[in-house]
Structure formats: C-alpha cells, structure tokens
Design an enzyme around this catalytic site. Structure first.
Site, PDB file in Angstrom:
ATOM      1  N   ARG A  48       0.868  -1.182   0.000  1.00  0.00           N
ATOM      2  CA  ARG A  48       0.000   0.000   0.000  1.00  0.00           C
ATOM      3  C   ARG A  48       0.899   1.225   0.000  1.00  0.00           C
ATOM      4  NH1 ARG A  48       2.543   1.617   3.644  1.00  0.00           N
ATOM      5  NH2 ARG A  48       1.094   3.326   3.745  1.00  0.00           N
ATOM      6  N   GLY A  49       0.256   2.404  -0.089  1.00  0.00           N
ATOM      7  CA  GLY A  49       1.036   3.633  -0.237  1.00  0.00           C
ATOM      8  C   GLY A  49       1.094   3.971  -1.721  1.00  0.00           C
ATOM      9  N   ASP A 241      -2.090  10.789  -1.522  1.00  0.00           N
ATOM     10  CA  ASP A 241      -2.511   9.771  -2.492  1.00  0.00           C
ATOM     11  C   ASP A 241      -2.952  10.399  -3.804  1.00  0.00           C
ATOM     12  OD1 ASP A 241      -2.925   8.562   0.321  1.00  0.00           O
ATOM     13  OD2 ASP A 241      -2.761   6.888  -1.071  1.00  0.00           O
ATOM     14  N   ASN A 251      -5.206  12.278   1.541  1.00  0.00           N
ATOM     15  CA  ASN A 251      -4.282  11.380   2.244  1.00  0.00           C
ATOM     16  C   ASN A 251      -5.106  10.560   3.238  1.00  0.00           C
ATOM     17  OD1 ASN A 251      -1.529  10.449   2.651  1.00  0.00           O
ATOM     18  ND2 ASN A 251      -1.615  11.424   4.658  1.00  0.00           N
TER      19      ASN A 251
HETATM   20  O1  MRU Z   1      -4.425   3.008   2.383  1.00  0.00           O
HETATM   21  P1  MRU Z   1      -2.959   3.242   2.197  1.00  0.00           P
HETATM   22  O2  MRU Z   1      -2.121   2.653   3.283  1.00  0.00           O
HETATM   23  O3  MRU Z   1      -2.507   2.850   0.816  1.00  0.00           O
HETATM   24  O4  MRU Z   1      -2.804   4.811   2.305  1.00  0.00           O
HETATM   25  C1  MRU Z   1      -1.511   5.349   2.209  1.00  0.00           C
HETATM   26  C2  MRU Z   1      -1.455   6.777   2.534  1.00  0.00           C
HETATM   27  O5  MRU Z   1      -2.450   7.434   2.737  1.00  0.00           O
HETATM   28  C3  MRU Z   1      -0.103   7.396   2.503  1.00  0.00           C
HETATM   29  O6  MRU Z   1       0.007   8.401   3.458  1.00  0.00           O
HETATM   30  C4  MRU Z   1       0.086   7.990   1.092  1.00  0.00           C
HETATM   31  O7  MRU Z   1      -0.106   7.017   0.105  1.00  0.00           O
HETATM   32  C5  MRU Z   1       1.396   8.544   0.891  1.00  0.00           C
HETATM   33  S1  MRU Z   1       2.507   7.232   0.692  1.00  0.00           S
HETATM   34  C6  MRU Z   1       3.985   7.724   0.231  1.00  0.00           C
END
Ligand code: MRU
Length: 353
Positions: A48-49, A241, A251
């Site tokens: 994820r991220g 995101d 985010n």
């Molecule tokens: O649901 P996730 O864990 O994919 O969400 C990730 C985030 O919100 C992070 O803060 C965002 O992607 C930045 S990652 C470099």
C-alpha cells in the site's frame, strides 16, 4: 534503508512483496504471479502507499500481458482481452492516482508501438516496471533533499499513516524527508500517529523508523490536539494519495483533522509527494474519489472478535482531503511548491503528461 520489500524474481517470473498486513510481527512474503494476485495484493493492502501501488501496478501490467499471452498464444486477437485486464487492474483501488498513472504510462508505450507482438510488449513492460521501481527511489531522495531543508536540528515532526520506504519503492516521501534530514546530521524525533483502523503509523512507520535508528514515539490519533497544545510538535509532514490542481491533497483518513489542529496551533503542515501523485484532471479535492473499505477493518481490529455490537453501522472512509489553504508547502522531487498552488502546480507539475 528498506528498499527490498518489492522484489522481482526472474527465474520464478514472480514479484515478491513483503506482506505489510503482518508487520511488525512477522516478515512474510506474498507472491504475485498474475492479475488476480496483483489485485488481491493491492486491495488487501499486502502492499500500500501511493508510489508503491504505482510500481506494483506496473508489474501488474506485465502479468496482464503474460496472462493474455497464455490465454491467446499471442496468435488469437489479444488486444481486447489485454485491455479488459488492464481495466480491472486500474480499478483495484480508487484514491491513489499513482495506480491509474502507472497503467496509463504503460498503455501509452503500447500505443507508441503499433503492431508490437504480445511477447515483446510483455518484455517492454517488465523493463519499464523495473525502471519505475528504481526511479521512484531516486525521486524520493530528490524530494527528501528539498524537504530536509524545511526541518531544523531538534525538530519534533508529526506524521500520519505511513509515507515511508514501505509506501514507495524505497526511502519514502514524508518519512523520506525525515531520513534526509537525519542524513544531513539533524536530530529529528518523530511522532507517528497510530492511524486507525489499519494502523499504518503504529505498525509500519514505527517499524521502519525504529529499524533505521530514528527516534519515534507512537501516539493515539486522538492525542494529536493535546500533543500540539503541549508544544511537543514543531512540524507536520505527511504524504498524499492524490493532489488536485489547486493543491487540495487526499491522504489517509485523519490527515485533514491533523492539518486543522496544526493550523490552530500555528504549526507548519507540509505534504510530500512525487509529481506522479498530482492529478490535474481534478480541479479541486471535490473530484477526488474517496475509497470506502470494509467495516470489518473497524470492527475487528485484531481480526478476531468484534469490538462493536454485532451489526452496528460503521464509517470506514479510507482517505480525506486537506484543503490547500491548510498546507504550508508541497514538497516534490522538483522542489517545494508554495501557495498559490494553482499557479505553482501548473508551472512545475503541469508539463509532466
Ligand atoms: O491506504 P494506504 O495505506 O494505501 O494509504 C496510504 C497513505 O495514505 C499514505 O500516506 C500515502 O499514500 C502517501 S505514501 C507515500
């Protein structure tokens, strides 16, 4: 520094992902070998991220090509079948625009090569996925160098969710800024908000900062106001995101609240994200789709019994949007963007597509 959590293995023709669902308790690996396992890894948050999702999606395009090749032998008409697979991949998660960005980038390479055969296309895409993985880490280091200049020796930095090495191909975005400041010799201490319900902050940010020897303290999400009031936070740096053309930034859920609290306490709030996270097709944050995930993440935090009465309704919005006016600067690999964002984003990011 963590950069081995996304590993393509040639001999086995598979992508191995460090399974983020089990960190920090277990370092298990998840095998991605086709479209179904790519989509599963994305949706279940094995990986994820936003940037890591983009890199995984690029490998996913390769697996789509391989699968279509197996299905059609490369002889039967294959374009429609491949397109359908790419659509499934592109829609695996809605908010992080890096997913769509990666799929569209690889699709454009296909469009530039009319008449290319499927085996050759698969090779082109695999090479590109590997290049994107390398480039993402380089991008993050450039972003880190720009962002580190905003942090002073002794700063106590709050971050929300995990925008570290694990959320990217390596180094990280918001946490990458912290790594870069530490590398410059600054003493930085970090407050990692736990980030209910998936606990990216408590599990992942704390895991990687601790592994790298950076001083980290985990705080309940609802401690944010108190910590700021007590003067325990000098700056906030978070990832994103998707960032709209006016600077509104989506985010992880809770980020908007942190930004409002930072404003109320006079604490600078920064967003760090690569240019692949900007979506100029969204004029404002209003157009950013917000993922809603299963209630189970909220009701069963340990995976076992429910902490709520059975059948009770749940909100599980996975993201929120921080309005641009709450953001002191957007740190990118091209420099730090400042308000008015409509102008700075158009000027610095506008040329990317
Ligand atoms: O649901 P996730 O864990 O994919 O969400 C990730 C985030 O919100 C992070 O803060 C965002 O992607 C930045 S990652 C470099």
């Amino acid at each position: 520094m963590l950069n081995t959590h996304i590993r393509f293995e040639h001999d086995a023709d598979r992508l191995m992902l460090l399974d983020q669902r089990y960190l920090p308790c277990r370092e298990d690996w998840y095998e991605v070998r086709d479209l179904a396992t790519t989509v599963y890894a994305l949706q279940e948050m094995v990986i994820r991220g936003a940037p890591a999702i983009g890199v995984t999606a690029a490998y996913g395009c390769y697996f789509c090509a391989r699968e279509t090749l197996r299905e059609t032998d490369g002889l039967l008409p294959w374009a429609e079948s491949l397109r359908a697979r790419l659509d499934t991949l592109r829609n695996a998660r809605p908010t992080a625009v890096n997913l769509r960005w990666a799929v569209e980038l690889l699709e454009s390479m296909w469009a530039e090569r009319p008449g290319i055969g499927l085996p050759a296309l698969a090779t082109v895409w695999l090479d590109k996925a590997k290049a994107m993985q390398r480039e993402d880490e380089e991008t993050n280091k450039a972003m880190g160098a720009h962002g580190a200049n905003l942090l002073a020796d002794g700063d106590r930095v709050m971050t929300h969710c995990n925008a570290g090495a694990l959320a990217t191909a390596g180094w990280g975005t918001a946490v990458g800024v912290i790594y870069s400041a530490v590398e410059q010799g600054k003493k930085i201490t970090v407050v990692a908000n736990e980030t209910r319900p998936f606990l990216q902050g408590a599990r992942l940010t704390a895991y990687e900062l601790d592994k790298c020897g950076v001083d980290v303290t985990v705080a309940c999400d609802n401690a944010c106001a108190l910590l700021m009031k007590k003067g325990l936070v000098d700056k906030v740096v978070v990832g994103a995101d998707r960032i709209a053309a006016n600077g509104d930034a989506a985010n992880k859920i809770g980020t908007y609240g942190v930004a409002l609290l930072a404003k109320a306490h006079g604490i600078p709030f920064y967003v760090a994200a690569p240019s692949s996270t900007f979506d100029l097709r969204c004029a404002t944050g209003e157009q950013i789709p917000i993922e809603e995930r299963t209630p189970r993440e909220v009701t069963h935090p340990t995976g076992e019994s429910s902490i709520t009465p059975v059948g009770v309704k749940v909100y599980n919005f996975a993201f929120d949007v921080t309005p641009a006016e709450l953001i002191a600067g957007i740190i990118t690999e091209k420099g730090v963007l400042t308000p008015p964002y409509t102008e700075s984003i158009a000027k610095v990011i506008g040329q990317k597509r």
